[in-house]
Write a protein that holds these residues in place. Structure first.
Motif, PDB file in Angstrom:
ATOM      1  N   MET B   1       0.882  -1.193  -0.069  1.00  0.00           N
ATOM      2  CA  MET B   1      -0.049   0.003   0.108  1.00  0.00           C
ATOM      3  C   MET B   1       0.906   1.247  -0.024  1.00  0.00           C
ATOM      4  N   ASN B   2       0.567   2.098  -1.072  1.00  0.00           N
ATOM      5  CA  ASN B   2       1.465   3.452  -0.948  1.00  0.00           C
ATOM      6  C   ASN B   2       0.684   4.714  -0.277  1.00  0.00           C
ATOM      7  N   ARG B  23      -0.375  -0.028   9.807  1.00  0.00           N
ATOM      8  CA  ARG B  23      -0.110  -0.246   8.452  1.00  0.00           C
ATOM      9  C   ARG B  23       1.325  -0.623   8.346  1.00  0.00           C
ATOM     10  N   ALA B  26       2.694  -0.603   4.788  1.00  0.00           N
ATOM     11  CA  ALA B  26       2.603   0.705   3.791  1.00  0.00           C
ATOM     12  C   ALA B  26       3.798   1.401   3.765  1.00  0.00           C
ATOM     13  N   ASP B  60      -2.231   4.727  -3.283  1.00  0.00           N
ATOM     14  CA  ASP B  60      -3.498   4.332  -2.716  1.00  0.00           C
ATOM     15  C   ASP B  60      -4.353   4.986  -1.872  1.00  0.00           C
ATOM     16  N   CYS B  86      -7.904   5.279  -5.483  1.00  0.00           N
ATOM     17  CA  CYS B  86      -7.246   5.854  -4.687  1.00  0.00           C
ATOM     18  C   CYS B  86      -8.212   6.909  -3.675  1.00  0.00           C
ATOM     19  N   LYS B 153     -12.444   2.226   3.496  1.00  0.00           N
ATOM     20  CA  LYS B 153     -11.279   2.029   3.807  1.00  0.00           C
ATOM     21  C   LYS B 153     -10.419   3.161   4.434  1.00  0.00           C
TER      22      LYS B 153
END
Lengths: 286, 286
Positions: B1-2, B23, B26, B60, B86, B153
């Motif tokens: 995940m960016n 996260r 990430a 993301d 995104c 999310k």
């Protein structure tokens, strides 16, 4: 050593807590018109015994921490009652009128006019905090009118409590304290009022309040019984500070009305130097 | 995940710190026009890498924590650059104008309009605090305009950060926040100004300031670059709150001028109910 505390709240109670540590041999007597405060102070072991004015003749030190209007009537009576080598000091937030009231009292030399700049927005014996005075400033007025030996024993106690001593005349004290204390209380009370009035119709508003709001209105929790006579006694100075504050708020509003955002930026940027100034202020750890 | 953080200061940096914990997989990219902020954020390990707009297509999640005037020009550009799944959210203290600005953007559904009510008077990457958002309120506006999966999310992350979510329309947000946040900042800045102006000739004045003054002027340390555009965008509401506040201060002054101390007592006593209200406000531990 017999120490009497007249008015056992945040200020007197915190003094008592420090004295218990610093003068373990002292017996601390408490006097308060509110009998539940006396009972609470006994239960919290802030005082060793309750007392009344008849016993003041046995006092070596009397700490008077009562609202400044009551102080005007009580301080002369207290001075009447104490013996020659007893020191009486107060913690009132105004100094001119009280110094004037006892100016010609035959026991003026037994009185030390003090204002320890310490406190919280809470009151009563349960608000008393040990080490409240550590690192705080204590303003002493007309020190030259107090007997030297009594100055000496009182200052020794203050220094052991960790206080920094500043000497000032009563008029200068009342003028300056209006800016750095009395005005803050009014700005906070009126901010609280403005938001509460709005909230009457807007129930969700406080859900949106964060720590910034809390900090700014903290002083609006302060005791009206304590603060009303302070504003009364310092009326002229407080009105002056209020006028300057209102003028600054109006000028800020005008900048907004005129869409002068460079001006608004400048106002805030200039005031940011408060950072450096605040770094010098000793704060409560609580 | 960016995850990309645009504007790595107190708000974005504190988000990054929580995300690193919540996260761990990430990768956090930082974008900031101030290159020293980028270097500082890297050194503090708040971000994993520096980035620029060309790389946004790999994001993301994009967190935009920049002054609200810059947000108006940057948010459309950011939305242009991101891919379909995104989510982009902001932390701006005003919501009406930004929602209006992207109203017809083809990627409106990728944007979630947020205002986490959290912060301190400090700014820059070094001001970032872990758990800043724990127990704080996050106001979300026009939630129905954001794609459901992207809402989902993002809200999951906010809940893991410990935030309470409140939904509101942008106009109600801007009106209410003027009372509980924007007005507090102005009252604090102008209080600081009033006292600093006085201090020019009275060097000793700050020696007399205690923790009450510090609390009331704390917000006067805030960033003018952040706050000027907030006041500009929320001009009408801020002027209204300022007029009510000034009116209340003037009425208080009049009570003093008229020696109406019963009235002054009542004003303060009525406002004391702020105690109960403040008990419900989540505060920063810092």
């Amino acid at each position: 050593m017999n120490i009497f505390i007249i008015g056992i709240g945040l200020i007197g109670g915190s003094m008592a807590k420090d004295i218990k540590r610093l003068r373990p041999d002292a017996k601390i007597y408490g006097i308060d018109t509110n009998s539940s405060h006396v009972e609470e102070a006994l239960a919290l072991q802030i005082i060793d015994a309750k007392a009344d004015y008849d016993e003041l003749s046995s006092a070596d030190m009397v700490i008077v921490s009562i609202p400044v209007d009551v102080l005007l009537t009580e301080l002369p009576r207290i001075l009447d009652a104490v013996k020659d080598d007893c020191v009486v000091f107060d913690g009132g937030s105004t100094k001119s009128l009280i110094c004037k009231t006892v100016e010609n009292h035959p026991k003026r030399r037994n009185y030390l006019a003090c204002h320890p700049i310490a406190g919280t927005e809470f009151s009563g014996p349960s608000a008393a905090i040990e080490n409240l005075y550590d690192g705080k400033t204590n303003i002493i007025c007309e020190v030259e009118k107090t007997a030297f030996k009594l100055q000496e024993k009182t200052l020794e106690l203050f220094q052991q409590m960790g206080m920094r001593i500043r000497y000032m005349n009563p008029e200068a004290h009342d003028k300056h304290i209006a800016y750095v204390s009395h005005l803050s209380h009014i700005s906070s009370f009126m901010l609280g009022k403005t938001v509460i009035e709005k909230e009457k119709n807007e129930r969700d508003i406080f859900d949106m309040a964060g720590s910034g709001f809390e900090s700014t209105v903290r002083l609006a929790k302060s005791s009206p019984a304590m603060w009303t006579p302070i504003f009364e006694q310092n009326k002229e100075n407080v009105i002056e500070t209020l006028e300057e504050y209102i003028g600054n708020l109006q000028a800020f509003k005008e900048l907004l009305v005129e869409d002068d955002y460079k001006g608004i930026y400048k106002e805030m940027n200039d005031t940011n130097k408060i950072k450096g100034i605040l770094n010098g202020i000793p704060l409560n750890k609580k």
